[in-house]
Write an enzyme that holds these catalytic residues in place. Structure first.
Site, short mmCIF file in Angstrom:
data_model
loop_
_atom_site.label_atom_id
_atom_site.label_comp_id
_atom_site.label_asym_id
_atom_site.label_seq_id
_atom_site.Cartn_x
_atom_site.Cartn_y
_atom_site.Cartn_z
N PRO A 132 0.86 -1.19 0.00
CA PRO A 132 0.00 0.00 0.00
C PRO A 132 0.89 1.23 0.00
CG PRO A 132 0.05 -1.01 2.19
CD PRO A 132 0.86 -1.90 1.29
N ALA B 30 0.48 5.46 -0.29
CA ALA B 30 -0.34 6.65 -0.49
C ALA B 30 0.18 7.43 -1.69
CB ALA B 30 -0.31 7.50 0.77
N GLN C 69 -6.78 -1.20 2.52
CA GLN C 69 -6.13 -0.92 3.80
C GLN C 69 -6.82 0.25 4.50
OE1 GLN C 69 -2.33 1.16 4.60
NE2 GLN C 69 -1.58 -0.81 5.34
N CYS D 269 2.25 3.19 9.75
CA CYS D 269 2.58 4.51 9.19
C CYS D 269 3.27 5.39 10.25
CB CYS D 269 1.30 5.20 8.69
SG CYS D 269 1.67 6.83 8.01
N LYS E 197 -0.58 -4.69 8.90
CA LYS E 197 0.76 -4.34 8.44
C LYS E 197 1.44 -3.56 9.55
CE LYS E 197 3.27 -2.24 4.60
NZ LYS E 197 3.54 -0.85 4.97
N ARG F 34 8.62 0.72 -2.84
CA ARG F 34 9.35 1.66 -3.69
C ARG F 34 9.97 1.00 -4.92
NH1 ARG F 34 12.80 3.83 1.15
NH2 ARG F 34 12.52 1.62 1.61
C1 LIG Z 1 5.08 7.06 -1.04
C2 LIG Z 1 4.79 6.00 0.01
C3 LIG Z 1 3.53 5.88 0.53
C4 LIG Z 1 3.25 4.89 1.49
N1 LIG Z 1 1.98 4.73 1.94
C5 LIG Z 1 1.67 3.68 2.77
C6 LIG Z 1 0.32 3.39 3.11
O1 LIG Z 1 -0.64 4.04 2.66
N2 LIG Z 1 0.11 2.33 3.96
C7 LIG Z 1 1.14 1.55 4.45
O2 LIG Z 1 0.90 0.61 5.20
N3 LIG Z 1 2.42 1.82 4.11
C8 LIG Z 1 2.70 2.84 3.28
N4 LIG Z 1 3.98 3.03 2.86
C9 LIG Z 1 5.03 2.09 3.31
C10 LIG Z 1 5.20 0.95 2.28
O3 LIG Z 1 4.03 0.18 2.19
C11 LIG Z 1 6.38 0.04 2.67
O4 LIG Z 1 6.12 -0.52 3.92
C12 LIG Z 1 7.71 0.78 2.73
O5 LIG Z 1 7.88 1.65 1.62
C13 LIG Z 1 8.90 -0.20 2.79
O6 LIG Z 1 8.90 -1.04 1.68
P1 LIG Z 1 9.85 -0.78 0.38
O7 LIG Z 1 11.24 -0.69 0.88
O8 LIG Z 1 9.58 -1.97 -0.50
O9 LIG Z 1 9.40 0.51 -0.21
C14 LIG Z 1 4.28 4.03 1.94
C15 LIG Z 1 5.57 4.17 1.42
C16 LIG Z 1 5.83 5.13 0.45
C17 LIG Z 1 7.23 5.23 -0.12
#
Ligand SMILES: Cc1cc2nc3c(=O)[nH]c(=O)nc-3n(C[C@H](O)[C@H](O)[C@H](O)COP(=O)(O)O)c2cc1C
Length: 305
Positions: free
Chosen positions: A9, A11, A63, A93, A133, A216
């Protein structure tokens, strides 16, 4: 069970178009961005648009976030979520405005309340999955206590981002902590944090998790899922992005569509290693078809350089 690949997820990014494109490339499950239980209660138009699910979209989980167990449980029953395959509760978050409200990762500081929220939601979510999460903890790592609490409160699975909330995005995801989380409960555990290629994916899978959630690493490259699954076949980037646009065209007027997609185009162009000067042209676009044409010219120019 085969390892599953999940789109995180995110945002501002995990819209219906992006989710579907990731699913086409092999994401087994996708998530909406976090949706406020309070906003759902007050019938917010913006939240309704964020909860749009395209017809034909593959397995997708909505979510939600909030701190009020009643409001969260009520949100689970909202007709908006009828068409989703599951409900996921955000307890990760770290954004200051969310934490200040006692929501997101702030719930990791109050495990009795977190447990109440999960069990109240569980009562309402009967015929689909209920998941959570989490991060490793708020200030300190207490992931074992957290995942056990999720399991005992009725969650079907958990996703663990291998950082504490205090860390935000600094350092590296702690794979040992994720392995410990996996070993501590019977429900499936998905690992999340810093997976961007085959090597980092192998590192995450070596923790014993049931699958990997990618955030990401998928922005600007939804084809990461087919690369990690070693799927053969050409990746048609223009076709993928055109599909992304067509899905969002169903919900947003042109003006909003251009805004919604600008960051995606910028990310797609960055992954093509197009020079900044070229990428910046997306910021000036006011017409989505022009943005698509610009993207096409960048692909033709930079794809094989
Ligand atoms: C731009 C952005 C928005 C995010 N929004 C959410 C969200 O709405 N809900 C959530 O549980 N995590 C959110 N996250 C966290 C990601 O789901 C994830 O846990 C985090 O980026 C680590 O994973 P990665 O290294 O694969 O990016 C967000 C991360 C980013 C970069």
């Amino acid at each position: 069970m085969q390892n599953k690949f999940l789109l995180a997820p995110m945002a501002g990014y995990s819209d219906a178009g992006f989710r579907e494109v990731c699913a086409d490339f092999g994401a087994d499950v996708t998530f909406t961005e976090m949706l406020s239980a309070q906003a759902i209660k007050y019938d917010s138009e913006k939240t309704k648009a964020l909860a749009f699910r395209a017809s034909g979209e593959k397995t997708c989980i909505a979510q939600i976030f909030g701190k009020d167990a009643d409001a969260m449980a009520q949100a689970c029953e909202n007709p908006l979520f009828k068409c989703f395959d599951g409900i996921d509760i955000n307890m990760g978050c770290p954004a200051p405005k969310i934490v200040k409200n006692g929501e997101g990762s702030a719930l990791l500081k109050n495990l009795p309340l977190a447990s109440k929220i999960i069990s109240e939601c569980r009562r309402k979510v009967q015929n689909k999955s209920l998941s959570v999460k989490v991060r490793l903890g708020f200030d300190e790592n207490n992931i074992v206590e957290i995942v056990k609490m999720c399991e005992d409160s009725g969650a079907d699975f958990v996703t663990v981002h291998g950082r504490t909330a205090k860390q935000m995005y600094s350092g590296r995801a702690d794979l040992d902590a994720i392995a410990l989380a996996k070993a501590s409960v019977k429900i499936p555990v998905f690992g999340n944090g810093d997976v961007t290629d085959a090597q980092t994916c192998a590192g995450m899978l070596a923790t014993g998790v049931d699958g990997v959630m990618i955030g990401r690493g998928a922005i600007g490259s939804p084809w990461i899922f087919s690369q990690l699954k070693n799927r053969s076949g050409d990746i048609d980037k223009i076709q993928a992005i055109s599909k992304h646009v067509e899905i969002l065209r169903q919900i947003y007027p042109e003006r909003l569509l251009v805004l919604m997609l600008r960051k995606h185009f910028l990310a797609y162009a960055a992954k093509l290693h197009a020079p900044v000067k070229e990428r910046q042209k997306f910021a000036l676009q006011t017409n989505i078809d022009e943005s698509l044409k610009l993207f096409q010219s960048l692909v033709n120019h930079f794809e094989n350089q």
